[in-house]
Write a protein that holds these residues in place. Structure first.
Motif, short mmCIF file in Angstrom:
data_model
loop_
_atom_site.label_atom_id
_atom_site.label_comp_id
_atom_site.label_asym_id
_atom_site.label_seq_id
_atom_site.Cartn_x
_atom_site.Cartn_y
_atom_site.Cartn_z
N ASP A 21 6.87 -37.57 -13.58
CA ASP A 21 6.04 -36.25 -13.69
C ASP A 21 6.50 -35.50 -14.87
O ASP A 21 7.65 -34.75 -15.01
CB ASP A 21 6.37 -35.58 -12.39
N VAL A 22 5.68 -35.54 -15.90
CA VAL A 22 6.03 -34.53 -17.15
C VAL A 22 5.11 -33.55 -17.27
O VAL A 22 5.06 -32.80 -18.34
CB VAL A 22 5.88 -35.51 -18.12
N PHE A 25 5.71 -29.64 -18.29
CA PHE A 25 7.17 -29.63 -18.93
C PHE A 25 7.13 -28.55 -20.20
O PHE A 25 6.15 -28.64 -20.87
CB PHE A 25 7.76 -30.64 -19.19
N ASP A 26 8.06 -27.46 -20.20
CA ASP A 26 8.00 -26.48 -21.25
C ASP A 26 8.60 -27.11 -22.41
O ASP A 26 8.46 -26.29 -23.54
CB ASP A 26 8.70 -25.27 -20.78
N ARG A 30 16.88 -28.64 -21.12
CA ARG A 30 17.61 -28.09 -19.80
C ARG A 30 18.92 -28.18 -19.81
O ARG A 30 19.39 -27.26 -19.15
CB ARG A 30 16.69 -28.95 -18.71
N HIS A 53 15.57 -37.19 -18.63
CA HIS A 53 14.65 -36.63 -19.57
C HIS A 53 14.34 -35.10 -19.40
O HIS A 53 14.40 -34.48 -18.39
CB HIS A 53 13.45 -37.30 -18.78
N GLY A 54 14.32 -34.49 -20.73
CA GLY A 54 14.14 -33.01 -20.46
C GLY A 54 15.33 -32.24 -20.86
O GLY A 54 15.54 -31.16 -20.99
N ASP A 55 16.63 -32.73 -20.80
CA ASP A 55 17.89 -32.41 -20.85
C ASP A 55 18.15 -32.16 -22.37
O ASP A 55 19.06 -30.93 -22.64
CB ASP A 55 18.95 -33.17 -20.25
#
Length: 166
Positions: A21-22, A25-26, A30, A53-55
């Motif tokens: 689920d992307v 995502f801003d 993170r 993912h996203g960190d």
């Protein structure tokens, strides 16, 4: 446009897209982390730090060097993407640190079938000294605030461990 050379990757991408689920995502980091590391496929930047993912923001290049482009990415990361910790992470057994410029040019020339003596490659004569220089380059940059933590590490490709050197 299709090209059979990419079919396996496109199939894997469809599987990935169905399970992740992307949406929405801003794009911020993170965990507040940015990593400059080598392009070597033995390095999984997120997994080696227990991130997902996203960190983190990740910048990769041969040798894991802080180039002008890496500095540009770090400045953007710090000011626009929540980065407050920067790791510079070259690795053991890196071709950029264990070969000479002449050796790399010979190999590329043989593979390309042409003279590549004009091509520059960022060889690293002393990996630890280069790491110290790269960390200093980030810390001294006028657009990297003092409160941003910057560390220099060596990733051991045989053990998976990071050694904090700078």
């Amino acid at each position: 446009m299709t090209n059979a050379a990419f079919d396996d990757l496109l199939s894997a991408n469809r599987d990935y897209a169905a399970s992740v689920d992307v949406a929405g995502f801003d794009g911020i980091a993170r965990a507040g982390v940015a990593i400059v590391t080598c392009m070597d496929s033995r390095i999984d930047p997120l997994a080696m730090l227990g991130l997902k993912h996203g960190d983190a923001k990740i910048f990769r290049n041969p040798g894991g060097r802080v180039t002008d482009q890496a500095l540009e990415a770090l400045v953007l990361g710090v000011h626009l993407l929540n980065v407050s910790r920067i790791l510079v992470v070259p690795h053991t057994r890196c071709a950029m640190a264990s070969s000479t410029l002449e050796q790399v040019r010979e190999k590329v020339s043989a593979s390309a079938g042409q003279d590549v003596s004009w091509q520059t490659f960022g060889m690293v004569a002393d990996q630890r000294a280069a790491l110290a220089d790269d960390v200093h380059k980030v810390q001294a940059h006028p657009l990297i605030p003092e409160g941003v933590e910057v560390g220099g590490f060596i990733y051991d490709v045989d053990t998976g461990l990071l050694e904090h050197l700078v």
